[in-house]
Design a protein around this motif. Structure first.
Motif, PDB file in Angstrom:
ATOM      1  N   ALA A   7     -10.906  -7.818   1.318  1.00  0.00           N
ATOM      2  CA  ALA A   7      -9.469  -8.079   1.459  1.00  0.00           C
ATOM      3  C   ALA A   7      -9.232  -8.999   2.648  1.00  0.00           C
ATOM      4  O   ALA A   7      -9.706  -8.730   3.754  1.00  0.00           O
ATOM      5  CB  ALA A   7      -8.712  -6.765   1.659  1.00  0.00           C
ATOM      6  N   ASP A   8      -8.499 -10.081   2.428  1.00  0.00           N
ATOM      7  CA  ASP A   8      -8.197 -11.004   3.527  1.00  0.00           C
ATOM      8  C   ASP A   8      -7.216 -10.382   4.511  1.00  0.00           C
ATOM      9  O   ASP A   8      -7.344 -10.529   5.722  1.00  0.00           O
ATOM     10  CB  ASP A   8      -7.603 -12.310   2.997  1.00  0.00           C
ATOM     11  CG  ASP A   8      -8.625 -13.130   2.223  1.00  0.00           C
ATOM     12  OD1 ASP A   8      -9.833 -13.044   2.534  1.00  0.00           O
ATOM     13  OD2 ASP A   8      -8.213 -13.853   1.304  1.00  0.00           O
ATOM     14  N   VAL A   9      -6.201  -9.703   3.979  1.00  0.00           N
ATOM     15  CA  VAL A   9      -5.121  -9.144   4.789  1.00  0.00           C
ATOM     16  C   VAL A   9      -5.097  -7.629   4.616  1.00  0.00           C
ATOM     17  O   VAL A   9      -5.332  -7.112   3.532  1.00  0.00           O
ATOM     18  CB  VAL A   9      -3.761  -9.752   4.358  1.00  0.00           C
ATOM     19  CG1 VAL A   9      -2.610  -9.130   5.117  1.00  0.00           C
ATOM     20  CG2 VAL A   9      -3.769 -11.260   4.561  1.00  0.00           C
ATOM     21  N   SER A  10      -4.805  -6.934   5.684  1.00  0.00           N
ATOM     22  CA  SER A  10      -4.694  -5.478   5.641  1.00  0.00           C
ATOM     23  C   SER A  10      -3.454  -5.080   4.844  1.00  0.00           C
ATOM     24  O   SER A  10      -2.528  -5.874   4.664  1.00  0.00           O
ATOM     25  CB  SER A  10      -4.622  -4.930   7.063  1.00  0.00           C
ATOM     26  OG  SER A  10      -5.792  -5.284   7.780  1.00  0.00           O
ATOM     27  N   SER A  11      -3.438  -3.836   4.379  1.00  0.00           N
ATOM     28  CA  SER A  11      -2.344  -3.346   3.541  1.00  0.00           C
ATOM     29  C   SER A  11      -2.074  -1.893   3.899  1.00  0.00           C
ATOM     30  O   SER A  11      -2.997  -1.145   4.204  1.00  0.00           O
ATOM     31  CB  SER A  11      -2.757  -3.461   2.069  1.00  0.00           C
ATOM     32  OG  SER A  11      -1.743  -2.994   1.219  1.00  0.00           O
ATOM     33  N   MET A  12      -0.797  -1.506   3.867  1.00  0.00           N
ATOM     34  CA  MET A  12      -0.492  -0.104   4.163  1.00  0.00           C
ATOM     35  C   MET A  12       0.532   0.461   3.189  1.00  0.00           C
ATOM     36  O   MET A  12       1.319  -0.279   2.599  1.00  0.00           O
ATOM     37  CB  MET A  12      -0.032   0.075   5.603  1.00  0.00           C
ATOM     38  CG  MET A  12       1.319  -0.484   5.936  1.00  0.00           C
ATOM     39  SD  MET A  12       1.689  -0.392   7.713  1.00  0.00           S
ATOM     40  CE  MET A  12       1.967   1.349   7.961  1.00  0.00           C
ATOM     41  N   ASN A  13       0.493   1.768   3.044  1.00  0.00           N
ATOM     42  CA  ASN A  13       1.404   2.471   2.157  1.00  0.00           C
ATOM     43  C   ASN A  13       2.828   2.372   2.709  1.00  0.00           C
ATOM     44  O   ASN A  13       3.073   2.706   3.863  1.00  0.00           O
ATOM     45  CB  ASN A  13       0.979   3.939   2.048  1.00  0.00           C
ATOM     46  CG  ASN A  13       1.770   4.692   1.013  1.00  0.00           C
ATOM     47  OD1 ASN A  13       2.198   4.133   0.007  1.00  0.00           O
ATOM     48  ND2 ASN A  13       1.966   5.978   1.240  1.00  0.00           N
ATOM     49  N   TYR A  32       6.134   4.927   6.151  1.00  0.00           N
ATOM     50  CA  TYR A  32       4.687   5.043   5.960  1.00  0.00           C
ATOM     51  C   TYR A  32       4.353   6.515   5.795  1.00  0.00           C
ATOM     52  O   TYR A  32       4.833   7.361   6.556  1.00  0.00           O
ATOM     53  CB  TYR A  32       3.942   4.478   7.173  1.00  0.00           C
ATOM     54  CG  TYR A  32       2.467   4.828   7.177  1.00  0.00           C
ATOM     55  CD1 TYR A  32       1.584   4.145   6.355  1.00  0.00           C
ATOM     56  CD2 TYR A  32       1.972   5.840   7.984  1.00  0.00           C
ATOM     57  CE1 TYR A  32       0.235   4.464   6.342  1.00  0.00           C
ATOM     58  CE2 TYR A  32       0.621   6.170   7.975  1.00  0.00           C
ATOM     59  CZ  TYR A  32      -0.240   5.477   7.154  1.00  0.00           C
ATOM     60  OH  TYR A  32      -1.566   5.804   7.140  1.00  0.00           O
ATOM     61  N   THR A  33       3.540   6.832   4.806  1.00  0.00           N
ATOM     62  CA  THR A  33       3.083   8.199   4.577  1.00  0.00           C
ATOM     63  C   THR A  33       1.581   8.169   4.377  1.00  0.00           C
ATOM     64  O   THR A  33       1.085   7.353   3.603  1.00  0.00           O
ATOM     65  CB  THR A  33       3.729   8.813   3.318  1.00  0.00           C
ATOM     66  OG1 THR A  33       5.143   8.658   3.401  1.00  0.00           O
ATOM     67  CG2 THR A  33       3.393  10.279   3.176  1.00  0.00           C
TER      68      THR A  33
END
Length: 121
Positions: A7-13, A32-33
Motif C-alpha cells: 500500500a502506498d498510503v496508509s488507511s484507517m477505519n 475511528y473505531t
C-alpha cells in the motif's frame, strides 16, 4: 493495525464521515473505531482525495485523505491516511509505505513483533 508493504498510503477505519468547509478549507469529521471497541472522533483538514478504481460493475470510490500522527514503537510520524469504512476487515488501520519508509522493518515470517533489534524475539 497491519503493516502493508504493497500500500502506498496508509488507511484507517472511519465512520460517520462528514465533509464541510471552514475558513475556505475542506475539512472532515469522522469516528475511528478499532477492533477492541475503542472510539475517538477527529476533525482534520482534507489534504487530498484518493480515487480507488472499482471492480467491473461497481462505482469508483473516492476517499478523503488527512494527515494523522502515527506512533509504532519508537517511530512517530505525521503521514497521509485515507479514510474508509474498514469495519468488515480485521484490521482497523493499515500502515503503508508512506509510514514504513521511516525505518520500520517488516518480517513476513512473524506476527506481532515490536522491537529495536532484528532477530530479537
Amino acid at each position: 493495525m497491519k503493516l502493508d508493504t504493497g500500500a502506498d498510503v496508509s488507511s484507517m477505519n472511519a465512520k460517520n464521515i462528514k465533509q464541510f468547509e471552514k475558513d475556505g478549507k475542506k475539512m472532515v469529521t469522522f469516528t475511528y473505531t478499532n477492533d477492541m471497541g475503542m472510539k475517538q472522533e477527529f476533525t482534520r483538514e482534507v489534504v487530498d482525495v484518493m480515487r480507488i478504481r472499482a471492480k467491473a460493475g461497481e462505482k469508483a470510490n473516492v476517499r478523503p485523505v488527512v494527515n494523522m500522527r502515527v506512533k509504532l514503537g519508537d517511530v512517530e510520524k505525521t503521514v497521509r491516511v485515507n479514510l474508509q469504512d474498514r469495519s468488515r476487515f480485521h484490521y482497523s488501520m493499515i500502515l503503508g509505505k508512506n509510514f514504513l519508509k521511516y525505518g520500520v522493518v517488516v518480517s513476513s515470517d512473524e506476527n506481532f513483533l515490536l522491537g529495536n533489534e532484528i532477530g530479537s524475539h
